[in-house]
Design an enzyme around this catalytic site. Structure first.
Site, short mmCIF file in Angstrom:
data_model
loop_
_atom_site.label_atom_id
_atom_site.label_comp_id
_atom_site.label_asym_id
_atom_site.label_seq_id
_atom_site.Cartn_x
_atom_site.Cartn_y
_atom_site.Cartn_z
N ASP A 169 0.85 -1.38 -0.07
CA ASP A 169 -0.10 0.01 -0.12
C ASP A 169 0.96 1.05 0.10
O ASP A 169 2.24 1.18 -0.99
CB ASP A 169 -1.37 0.08 1.29
CG ASP A 169 -2.18 0.23 1.15
OD1 ASP A 169 -1.90 1.91 0.27
OD2 ASP A 169 -3.29 -0.20 1.36
N HIS A 201 -3.61 5.45 3.33
CA HIS A 201 -5.08 4.80 2.67
C HIS A 201 -3.69 3.67 3.66
O HIS A 201 -5.16 2.46 3.91
CB HIS A 201 -4.41 4.66 1.18
CG HIS A 201 -5.19 3.47 0.71
ND1 HIS A 201 -4.82 1.85 1.01
CD2 HIS A 201 -6.73 3.52 0.16
CE1 HIS A 201 -5.70 1.59 0.41
NE2 HIS A 201 -6.53 2.42 -0.25
N SER A 357 -11.73 -1.25 -0.51
CA SER A 357 -10.53 -1.24 0.10
C SER A 357 -10.52 -1.71 1.95
O SER A 357 -9.85 -1.96 2.34
CB SER A 357 -9.64 0.18 0.16
OG SER A 357 -8.92 -0.04 -1.07
#
Length: 419
Positions: A169, A201, A357
Site C-alpha cells: 500500500d 490509505h 479497500s
C-alpha cells in the site's frame, strides 16, 4: 497492448452526508510509462537459460540504441531494471526502445511483453462516523445499527497473535497507538521517498486488519510494504514489492502464519494476476479488493486472479453499495461502507471511509484471526475455512456473485442497549 486504470479503493464522503449511497471516485487517467515494460518469461527455464537471455537482451538493446531507429524514438531507455521471481514465475522490468520490444516479443524464452503503467491513488476526505463493521463480523450477518458504538464484537482472545499481515500500500504509520508496537517497516519500493504514509490509505487498511480498537485480528503483526506514495505507482514498483513480500514470508518460514492484503484494483493485467497465482502455489494467501467500478470483477486485477480471496463490499443492512464490483469471482462480502480506522496526521488520528479497500482488510484480518486459532496449513485450507464460515444469501443485489457474508465463527452476540 492493454491500458490499465488502477488505483487504491477508498471513496470520499462529505461530513454529515450519510444517507445516499456514494458514486465511486475513479482514479485518475492511467497512462503507459513511455519506453518501460514488464516482460514475463516462459515457465521451465533453467537459471542458465535466464542468464543467457538477459545477456542477449543487453546485447540486442545496446545494438538497437546504436541504430538510427532507436535514436529516432525519442525515448531514453536503460535496459533491464529489476527481476521478479515468485515461485516458478520469472519476470523483469526494463526500459526498451521499440525495436528491442519487437525483438523481445519474438524471443522463444518470452511469454509476454506488457507496457508498464502509471497507477493513481483515489483521493479521500475525512468523516467521523461508524464502528458497525466489527460487530457485523461476529453477528452472522445480522443488520447492525450504523451509528451505534455499542455493538459487541465477539472473538477468540488469540486474536491473530503470532500471525503476520503484509500490507502492500502507501506505507503504514507504525507508531500509531492502534498498533501497540506490532507494526513494522518492511520494504519501500519508492525511490527517494521516506518509508512513511503521507496518504493515509495504508495506515487505514492496516488498522482494519490489526488495530487494537478497529481491527479484526487485534494481536496480529502488520508489515508495511510500500509500493505507492501520495500520487501514483507503476507495476515496476508493485511487482518489486509483491516479490519482496513473498520472499520475506518464505525466508521467515511464515507461510501458514501470513496473509497479504491488496486493497488495489485496475483493468485486467495478466502479469500481476499471474504473480498472485504463483504466490498461492508457493503456499501464500492473498486477499484482494473486488474493485469500486460497480461492474463485474472479472475485468479487474488482481480481483480476477483465480486463487486470491476476492472481497466485495456490503452495507450494514446487507445491501451491496452501488460502487462495489460483483460477479462469480467475488468470493465473499465484508463491511465496506462508513468504516472507521486509523489515519494519517498523527499517532491517534482516525478517519471513516468507504470502498472495497475497507472490505478486503476485514477478510485479511479474519484470515489472520483464523490462522492464530486453527491449523490451516495451506492457502486452499485457509480459503475453504473462510468460505465455510460464511453466512449465505444475505446480500441484496449481489447480482450473480456467490452470496456469502464474512463471519468469524463466534456464535454469541449481544447488543448493549442505552438506558
Amino acid at each position: 497492448m492493454q491500458l490499465l486504470n488502477f488505483g487504491l479503493l477508498l471513496l470520499p464522503f462529505v461530513a454529515g452526508d450519510l444517507a445516499p449511497q456514494p458514486e465511486p471516485l475513479l482514479a485518475g487517467p492511467s497512462d503507459v510509462v513511455p519506453g518501460q515494460y514488464i516482460v514475463t518469461l516462459k515457465e521451465g527455464l533453467t537459471s542458465a537459460q535466464i542468464r543467457d537471455h538477459k545477456k542477449w537482451v543487453s546485447s540486442v538493446h545496446r545494438a538497437n540504441l546504436d541504430s538510427f531507429a532507436a535514436g529516432a524514438s525519442g525515448v531514453e531507455t536503460e535496459g533491464i531494471m529489476k527481476h521478479f521471481h515468485i515461485h516458478d514465475l520469472n519476470m523483469y522490468s526494463g526500459g526498451f526502445d521499440e525495436k528491442t520490444v519487437e525483438d523481445l516479443s519474438r524471443n522463444p524464452y518470452v511469454k509476454s511483453v506488457h507496457p508498464d503503467q502509471h497507477v493513481y491513488l483515489a483521493k479521500t476526505v475525512t468523516q467521523r462516523q461508524a464502528r458497525w463493521g466489527l460487530g457485523y463480523m461476529s453477528s452472522k450477518g445480522k443488520p447492525v445499527p450504523l451509528h451505534s458504538t455499542l455493538v459487541d464484537y465477539s472473538y477468540d482472545d488469540k486474536a491473530g497473535e503470532g500471525v503476520w499481515a503484509y500490507v502492500l500500500d502507501t506505507g503504514i504509520n507504525v507508531n500509531h497507538i492502534e498498533f501497540e508496537g506490532r507494526a513494522i517497516l518492511g520494504h519501500n519500493a519508492i525511490p527517494n521517498k521516506p518509508h512513511t504514509d503521507e496518504f493515509g490509505h495504508g495506515t487505514y487498511v492496516a488498522g482494519i486488519i490489526a488495530g487494537k480498537t478497529y481491527g479484526v485480528a487485534k494481536k496480529a503483526n502488520v508489515v508495511s510494504a510500500k509500493a505507492f506514495d501520495t500520487g501514483s505507482s507503476t507495476y515496476n514498483y508493485i511487482l518489486e514489492t509483491y516479490d519482496w513480500i513473498v520472499r520475506n514470508i518464505t525466508d521467515s518460514n511464515r507461510k501458514n502464519k501470513a496473509v497479504i492484503n491488496l486493497s488495489i484494483s485496475g483493468a485486467k493485467y495478466q502479469p500481476f494476476d499471474d504473480a498472485v497465482e504463483k504466490a498461492f502455489k508457493a503456499g501464500i494467501t492473498t486477499v484482494v479488493a473486488a474493485g469500486n467500478d460497480g461492474k463485474d470483477a472479472k475485468n479487474n486485477t488482481p480481483a480476477s486472479s483465480p486463487n486470491a480471496i476476492t472481497v466485495g463490499a456490503v452495507r450494514w443492512e446487507n445491501t451491496r453499495p452501488s460502487f462495489s464490483n460483483y460477479g462469480k469471482l467475488v468470493d465473499i462480502w465484508a463491511p465496506g461502507e462508513l468504516i472507521k480506522s486509523c489515519w494519517k496526521g498523527g499517532n491517534n488520528a482516525t478517519s471513516t471511509q468507504s470502498g472495497t479497500s475497507a472490505a478486503s482488510p476485514h477478510v485479511a484480518g479474519l484470515v489472520a484471526y483464523l490462522m492464530s486459532i486453527e491449523n490451516l496449513p495451506s492457502p486452499s485450507a485457509v480459503t475453504a475455512r473462510v468460505l465455510n464460515l460464511t453466512i449465505p444469501n444475505l446480500v441484496k443485489d449481489a447480482k450473480d456473485s456467490p452470496n456469502r457474508v464474512a463471519y468469524n465463527g463466534i456464535q454469541e452476540r449481544k447488543f448493549k442497549l442505552p438506558k
